[in-house]
Design a protein around this motif. Structure first.
Motif, PDB file in Angstrom:
ATOM      1  N   LYS A 297       0.804  -1.222   0.000  1.00  0.00           N
ATOM      2  CA  LYS A 297       0.000   0.000   0.000  1.00  0.00           C
ATOM      3  C   LYS A 297       0.841   1.278   0.000  1.00  0.00           C
ATOM      4  N   GLY A 298       2.058   1.198   0.492  1.00  0.00           N
ATOM      5  CA  GLY A 298       2.894   2.386   0.520  1.00  0.00           C
ATOM      6  C   GLY A 298       3.686   2.604  -0.759  1.00  0.00           C
ATOM      7  N   LYS A 299       3.611   1.661  -1.694  1.00  0.00           N
ATOM      8  CA  LYS A 299       4.367   1.772  -2.934  1.00  0.00           C
ATOM      9  C   LYS A 299       3.765   2.835  -3.847  1.00  0.00           C
ATOM     10  N   VAL A 300       4.618   3.496  -4.604  1.00  0.00           N
ATOM     11  CA  VAL A 300       4.172   4.564  -5.507  1.00  0.00           C
ATOM     12  C   VAL A 300       3.759   3.977  -6.843  1.00  0.00           C
ATOM     13  N   VAL A 301       2.615   4.441  -7.338  1.00  0.00           N
ATOM     14  CA  VAL A 301       2.097   3.960  -8.628  1.00  0.00           C
ATOM     15  C   VAL A 301       1.743   5.168  -9.490  1.00  0.00           C
ATOM     16  N   ASN A 302       1.651   4.929 -10.789  1.00  0.00           N
ATOM     17  CA  ASN A 302       1.208   5.957 -11.721  1.00  0.00           C
ATOM     18  C   ASN A 302      -0.295   5.832 -11.886  1.00  0.00           C
ATOM     19  N   THR A 303      -1.025   6.848 -11.465  1.00  0.00           N
ATOM     20  CA  THR A 303      -2.492   6.790 -11.499  1.00  0.00           C
ATOM     21  C   THR A 303      -3.085   7.393 -12.761  1.00  0.00           C
ATOM     22  N   GLY A 304      -2.238   7.957 -13.611  1.00  0.00           N
ATOM     23  CA  GLY A 304      -2.768   8.657 -14.773  1.00  0.00           C
ATOM     24  C   GLY A 304      -2.951  10.135 -14.488  1.00  0.00           C
ATOM     25  N   ASN A 305      -2.996  10.478 -13.197  1.00  0.00           N
ATOM     26  CA  ASN A 305      -3.080  11.875 -12.765  1.00  0.00           C
ATOM     27  C   ASN A 305      -1.891  12.222 -11.877  1.00  0.00           C
ATOM     28  N   GLY A 306      -0.780  11.571 -12.149  1.00  0.00           N
ATOM     29  CA  GLY A 306       0.406  11.782 -11.337  1.00  0.00           C
ATOM     30  C   GLY A 306       0.718  10.550 -10.506  1.00  0.00           C
ATOM     31  N   LYS A 307       1.839  10.590  -9.836  1.00  0.00           N
ATOM     32  CA  LYS A 307       2.277   9.460  -9.012  1.00  0.00           C
ATOM     33  C   LYS A 307       1.793   9.639  -7.585  1.00  0.00           C
ATOM     34  N   ARG A 308       1.233   8.579  -7.021  1.00  0.00           N
ATOM     35  CA  ARG A 308       0.718   8.600  -5.654  1.00  0.00           C
ATOM     36  C   ARG A 308       0.977   7.248  -5.028  1.00  0.00           C
ATOM     37  N   SER A 309       0.801   7.152  -3.733  1.00  0.00           N
ATOM     38  CA  SER A 309       0.912   5.842  -3.092  1.00  0.00           C
ATOM     39  C   SER A 309      -0.253   4.979  -3.548  1.00  0.00           C
ATOM     40  N   LEU A 310      -0.049   3.671  -3.523  1.00  0.00           N
ATOM     41  CA  LEU A 310      -1.124   2.762  -3.914  1.00  0.00           C
ATOM     42  C   LEU A 310      -2.345   2.970  -3.033  1.00  0.00           C
ATOM     43  N   LYS A 311      -2.137   3.207  -1.734  1.00  0.00           N
ATOM     44  CA  LYS A 311      -3.249   3.416  -0.815  1.00  0.00           C
ATOM     45  C   LYS A 311      -4.071   4.634  -1.216  1.00  0.00           C
ATOM     46  N   ALA A 312      -3.385   5.763  -1.514  1.00  0.00           N
ATOM     47  CA  ALA A 312      -4.101   6.972  -1.913  1.00  0.00           C
ATOM     48  C   ALA A 312      -4.817   6.762  -3.239  1.00  0.00           C
TER      49      ALA A 312
END
Length: 322
Positions: A297-312
């Protein structure tokens, strides 16, 4: 004993101790605060902190309640003094106001409504309700119902209100998912009392959660961390995000045959991509539960609207569901 009954009982006690300290002035109250600061019975944020205890003493004096009730129902959040929803109800009832609750629906659709009738309207309200029970004429019933409604202050909290306040979460263990009835009642209570009889609250008009604290089922802060909003990006630099390596789930999580079926081997980005296509909140919660177990959950992912933590990112997806 219910929470409300406990608050009422606490209010009746310990007034003499406070009165004795108040008669000695500020020095007496400081001495009492110092003596109480070493007590393990106090909530953790007040232990060894006579300044915080003194603030609660002054608030209790202002509202005319006992110290024990105050110290168990007041909380300091982000430098502000807040109180529990149960304490708010107790203060409103002590002032003579009538409070009732209604609940409608089940699960995520449950709605909690707080109904408050001010003390000066209670006799009229009761008389109208008596008339309504014995009335058979439809037109007359409609008139009576409108008259009753004008005397009632109502606030309802359901999923729509929770979503608007950005309290939704893809975490199945989040309190607004586990304790929907209680959490929504607390919100409805605080808003209704603040609207209908703010004078009973003095300067302390918000619950800990309304000031940003993560709270337990009974509304008490569980730690000093504020609620993470789905629209609040994590404070990680773009440079740091680029260095974040892809990490697959641990073997122990991959072997889990319950939650996580069909998710084995996916890294954080893979889980987010799969969550993006989840059509229901139940499926999204399953993905979030697996991500928690896999430690991703703390890993950073690309959401398409910028990079955020998986949890966020998962919280944002959950919030976007109708």
């Amino acid at each position: 004993m219910t929470a409300l009954a406990t608050v009422a009982s606490q209010q009746r006690g310990n007034l003499n101790l406070m009165q004795q300290a108040q008669q000695s002035g500020l020095d007496g109250m400081l001495a009492l605060a110092g003596a109480l600061a070493d007590n393990d019975v106090l909530p953790e944020q007040f232990r060894k902190n006579k300044a915080n205890i003194l603030v609660v003493m002054l608030a209790a004096q202002e509202l005319g309640i006992g110290f024990t009730a105050a110290i168990q129902n007041f909380y300091i959040v982000n430098g502000r003094l807040s109180m529990s929803a149960d304490m708010m109800i107790s203060l409103a009832q002590n002032a003579g106001h009538l409070i009732r609750h209604e609940f409608e629906g089940e699960g995520n659709d449950i709605k909690a409504t707080c109904i408050l009738v001010r003390s000066e309207d209670r006799n009229r309200h009761a008389a109208l309700e008596d008339q309504l029970t014995s009335e058979s004429d439809k037109d007359r019933i409609a008139v009576l119902e409108k008259a009753i409604a004008r005397l009632e202050h109502r606030v309802t909290w359901g999923f729509g209100e929770v979503k608007a306040a950005r309290l939704t979460s893809a975490d199945a263990d989040a309190n607004h998912n586990k304790y929907r009835r209680a959490m929504r009642r607390h919100r409805a209570d605080a808003e209704c009392i603040r609207m209908a009889c703010p004078e009973v609250l003095g300067a302390y008009r918000y619950t800990p959660e309304e000031l940003g604290a993560k709270v337990s089922e009974d509304g008490a802060p569980v730690d000093s961390v504020t609620v993470e909003r789905a629209d609040r990006p994590q404070k990680s630099s773009q440079k740091a995000a680029h260095r974040e390596p892809a990490q697959a789930a641990p073997a122990s999580a991959q072997r889990d045959s319950g939650t996580g079926a069909g998710l084995q081997g996916l890294d954080a980005q893979g889980l987010y991509d799969k969550a993006s296509t989840a059509p229901t909140s139940k499926q999204l919660l399953e993905i979030a539960k697996y991500a928690e177990k896999a430690g991703l959950k703390g890993k950073v992912v690309n959401t398409g609207n910028g990079k955020r933590s998986l949890k966020a990112g998962l919280n944002a997806l959950y919030d976007s569901l109708g």
